[in-house]
Design an enzyme around this catalytic site. Structure first.
Site, PDB file in Angstrom:
ATOM      1  N   ALA A  23       4.783 -13.358  -5.995  1.00  0.00           N
ATOM      2  CA  ALA A  23       4.487 -13.725  -7.376  1.00  0.00           C
ATOM      3  C   ALA A  23       5.457 -14.755  -7.967  1.00  0.00           C
ATOM      4  CB  ALA A  23       4.479 -12.465  -8.228  1.00  0.00           C
ATOM      5  N   THR A  27       5.316 -18.145 -11.024  1.00  0.00           N
ATOM      6  CA  THR A  27       5.836 -17.983 -12.395  1.00  0.00           C
ATOM      7  C   THR A  27       6.028 -19.339 -13.077  1.00  0.00           C
ATOM      8  OG1 THR A  27       8.086 -17.840 -11.538  1.00  0.00           O
ATOM      9  CG2 THR A  27       7.007 -15.760 -12.058  1.00  0.00           C
ATOM     10  N   ARG A  35       7.766  -7.629 -11.207  1.00  0.00           N
ATOM     11  CA  ARG A  35       8.962  -6.792 -11.381  1.00  0.00           C
ATOM     12  C   ARG A  35      10.132  -7.443 -12.119  1.00  0.00           C
ATOM     13  NH1 ARG A  35       6.264  -5.783  -6.935  1.00  0.00           N
ATOM     14  NH2 ARG A  35       5.437  -3.687  -6.733  1.00  0.00           N
ATOM     15  N   GLN A 104       1.274 -13.037  -0.886  1.00  0.00           N
ATOM     16  CA  GLN A 104       0.841 -11.773  -1.489  1.00  0.00           C
ATOM     17  C   GLN A 104       0.075 -12.070  -2.778  1.00  0.00           C
ATOM     18  OE1 GLN A 104       4.475  -8.885  -1.241  1.00  0.00           O
ATOM     19  NE2 GLN A 104       5.231 -10.933  -0.909  1.00  0.00           N
ATOM     20  N   HIS A 122      -3.106  -9.857   0.157  1.00  0.00           N
ATOM     21  CA  HIS A 122      -3.628  -8.929  -0.852  1.00  0.00           C
ATOM     22  C   HIS A 122      -4.973  -9.385  -1.422  1.00  0.00           C
ATOM     23  CE1 HIS A 122       0.722  -7.290  -1.497  1.00  0.00           C
ATOM     24  NE2 HIS A 122       0.151  -6.807  -0.424  1.00  0.00           N
ATOM     25  N   CYS A 130     -20.500  -6.910  -4.595  1.00  0.00           N
ATOM     26  CA  CYS A 130     -21.097  -5.676  -5.112  1.00  0.00           C
ATOM     27  C   CYS A 130     -20.726  -4.524  -4.193  1.00  0.00           C
ATOM     28  CB  CYS A 130     -22.607  -5.831  -5.192  1.00  0.00           C
ATOM     29  SG  CYS A 130     -23.427  -4.273  -5.559  1.00  0.00           S
ATOM     30  N   THR A 191       9.539 -13.481  -3.813  1.00  0.00           N
ATOM     31  CA  THR A 191       9.047 -12.111  -3.616  1.00  0.00           C
ATOM     32  C   THR A 191      10.213 -11.137  -3.587  1.00  0.00           C
ATOM     33  OG1 THR A 191       7.917 -10.572  -2.112  1.00  0.00           O
ATOM     34  CG2 THR A 191       8.860 -12.554  -1.098  1.00  0.00           C
ATOM     35  N   ASN A 214      14.878 -17.140  -3.813  1.00  0.00           N
ATOM     36  CA  ASN A 214      14.430 -16.154  -4.797  1.00  0.00           C
ATOM     37  C   ASN A 214      15.414 -16.114  -5.960  1.00  0.00           C
ATOM     38  OD1 ASN A 214      12.180 -14.145  -4.908  1.00  0.00           O
ATOM     39  ND2 ASN A 214      13.870 -12.801  -5.465  1.00  0.00           N
TER      40      ASN A 214
HETATM   41  P1  OAD Z   1       7.623  -9.198  -7.632  1.00  0.00           P
HETATM   42  O1  OAD Z   1       7.364  -9.321  -9.102  1.00  0.00           O
HETATM   43  O2  OAD Z   1       7.942  -7.843  -7.105  1.00  0.00           O
HETATM   44  O3  OAD Z   1       8.802 -10.147  -7.211  1.00  0.00           O
HETATM   45  C1  OAD Z   1       8.840 -11.491  -7.611  1.00  0.00           C
HETATM   46  C2  OAD Z   1      10.215 -12.041  -7.254  1.00  0.00           C
HETATM   47  O4  OAD Z   1      10.193 -13.433  -7.534  1.00  0.00           O
HETATM   48  C3  OAD Z   1      11.360 -11.441  -8.068  1.00  0.00           C
HETATM   49  O5  OAD Z   1      12.384 -11.032  -7.170  1.00  0.00           O
HETATM   50  C4  OAD Z   1      11.837 -12.587  -8.972  1.00  0.00           C
HETATM   51  O6  OAD Z   1      13.242 -12.604  -9.134  1.00  0.00           O
HETATM   52  C5  OAD Z   1      11.396 -13.795  -8.192  1.00  0.00           C
HETATM   53  N1  OAD Z   1      11.073 -14.981  -9.002  1.00  0.00           N
HETATM   54  C6  OAD Z   1      10.449 -15.044 -10.193  1.00  0.00           C
HETATM   55  N2  OAD Z   1      10.276 -16.327 -10.581  1.00  0.00           N
HETATM   56  C7  OAD Z   1      10.810 -17.094  -9.594  1.00  0.00           C
HETATM   57  C8  OAD Z   1      10.944 -18.501  -9.389  1.00  0.00           C
HETATM   58  N3  OAD Z   1      10.513 -19.396 -10.272  1.00  0.00           N
HETATM   59  N4  OAD Z   1      11.538 -18.922  -8.241  1.00  0.00           N
HETATM   60  C9  OAD Z   1      12.021 -18.030  -7.322  1.00  0.00           C
HETATM   61  N5  OAD Z   1      11.921 -16.696  -7.473  1.00  0.00           N
HETATM   62  C10 OAD Z   1      11.324 -16.238  -8.585  1.00  0.00           C
HETATM   63  O7  OAD Z   1       6.346  -9.830  -6.887  1.00  0.00           O
HETATM   64  P2  OAD Z   1       5.900  -9.670  -5.356  1.00  0.00           P
HETATM   65  O8  OAD Z   1       7.057  -9.541  -4.465  1.00  0.00           O
HETATM   66  O9  OAD Z   1       4.909 -10.731  -5.104  1.00  0.00           O
HETATM   67  O10 OAD Z   1       0.544  -6.189  -5.045  1.00  0.00           O
HETATM   68  O11 OAD Z   1       5.139  -8.278  -5.431  1.00  0.00           O
HETATM   69  C11 OAD Z   1       4.472  -7.791  -4.318  1.00  0.00           C
HETATM   70  C12 OAD Z   1       3.211  -7.070  -4.702  1.00  0.00           C
HETATM   71  O12 OAD Z   1       3.478  -6.117  -5.729  1.00  0.00           O
HETATM   72  C13 OAD Z   1       2.143  -7.936  -5.318  1.00  0.00           C
HETATM   73  O13 OAD Z   1       1.372  -8.636  -4.366  1.00  0.00           O
HETATM   74  C14 OAD Z   1       1.295  -6.931  -6.029  1.00  0.00           C
HETATM   75  C15 OAD Z   1       2.362  -6.077  -6.658  1.00  0.00           C
HETATM   76  O14 OAD Z   1       2.014  -4.777  -6.845  1.00  0.00           O
HETATM   77  C16 OAD Z   1      -0.692  -5.807  -5.294  1.00  0.00           C
HETATM   78  O15 OAD Z   1      -1.265  -6.048  -6.333  1.00  0.00           O
HETATM   79  C17 OAD Z   1      -1.335  -5.054  -4.157  1.00  0.00           C
END
Ligand code: OAD
Length: 239
Positions: A23, A27, A35, A104, A122, A130, A191, A214
């Site tokens: 994610a 951003t 998170r 993801q 994901h 449907c 991530t 990150n």
């Molecule tokens: P998270 O929200 O857990 O982690 C995002 C990470 O990106 C964090 O550690 C932030 O510090 C970092 N971050 C934010 N902005 C940034 C930027 N501009 N540059 C670098 N880093 C940055 O998101 P994911 O790891 O993607 O699953 O979460 C994994 C899964 O949890 C998602 O796919 C989703 C969620 O539940 C499902 O929906 C199944």
């Protein structure tokens, strides 16, 4: 040499880069992550988002599932444009340097930037079907629908997204493993690496150029050969 200069050198010398992201890659396109303090999971709802974005919620509280899903997940993603990180990855693929983007994210922004080999662990908001007859629907149809999107057969149109309690597509997982095993450089970006099985993919990398870009620390920082705690769009625009 600074970390960015080292990364630039590694990238210049490689034609087998694989990117694995989450994610935080989106951003800078205006989509909140999950998170971080301003992420989706820090906002206040009647139920925790992890509960809402689950299979049980989709089947038992379908109205509330779609209210949250459309407003918080689909609408922001459809408004967003790719940022410098998405574009840089697409550029490297075009130049033959990058083999695959493993993500993801469900927002479709890598494809919007021009990336072709995108493995969506994901799923994606762009595909919907449907749950009764399997008929496919696009995302605009889902967003435009009032309340629960319904198929002409009476079934519910659900997103091709992996919800909590649901399994990942094993074909996509295996393909991701193969790319990572063969990669010369593995760049992991944006991530938190806390959601499994996706986070476990890191273990399949065998090389000595594991790069983590990150904003905040992750539990895997210690295993990386290069760690950059900055915004990924800003970092990639310097490469
Ligand atoms: P998270 O929200 O857990 O982690 C995002 C990470 O990106 C964090 O550690 C932030 O510090 C970092 N971050 C934010 N902005 C940034 C930027 N501009 N540059 C670098 N880093 C940055 O998101 P994911 O790891 O993607 O699953 O979460 C994994 C899964 O949890 C998602 O796919 C989703 C969620 O539940 C499902 O929906 C199944």
């Amino acid at each position: 040499m600074s970390e960015i200069e080292t990364l630039k050198k590694w990238i210049d010398e490689s034609n087998n880069i694989v990117f694995f992201g989450g994610a935080g890659v989106s951003t800078e396109s205006g989509i909140p992550d999950f998170r971080s303090v301003d992420g989706l999971y820090s906002q206040k709802y009647k139920y925790p988002p992890e509960t809402i974005v689950s299979h049980t919620f989709l089947t038992k509280r379908t109205d509330e599932f779609f209210e949250f899903y459309k407003e918080k997940m689909v609408a922001p993603a459809l408004k967003a444009k790719p940022n410098k990180a998405h574009y840089k990855l697409a550029e490297w693929e075009k130049e033959g340097k990058l083999k695959a983007v493993i993500t993801q994210n469900i927002d479709g922004l890598h494809q919007a930037a021009g990336s072709k080999e995108v493995l969506e662990l994901h799923g994606t908001i762009m595909k919907n079907y449907c749950d009764r007859c399997g008929k496919k629907y696009d995302v605009d149809h889902v967003l435009a629908s009032e309340g629960v999107p319904k198929c002409e057969c009476g079934g519910t149109i659900r997103p091709d997204v992996v919800l909590y309690e649901e399994g990942l597509d094993m074909n996509v997982m295996e393909k991701a493993v193969r790319y990572i095993e063969k990669a010369d450089i593995l760049i992991i970006g944006g991530t938190s690496l806390v959601v499994y099985p996706a986070a476990g993919l890191v273990q399949y990398y065998r090389g000595n150029k594991l790069v983590l870009v990150n904003l905040s620390e992750t539990s895997q920082d210690q295993y990386a050969d290069l760690v950059i705690h900055e915004k990924i769009g800003e970092v990639f625009s310097k490469l």
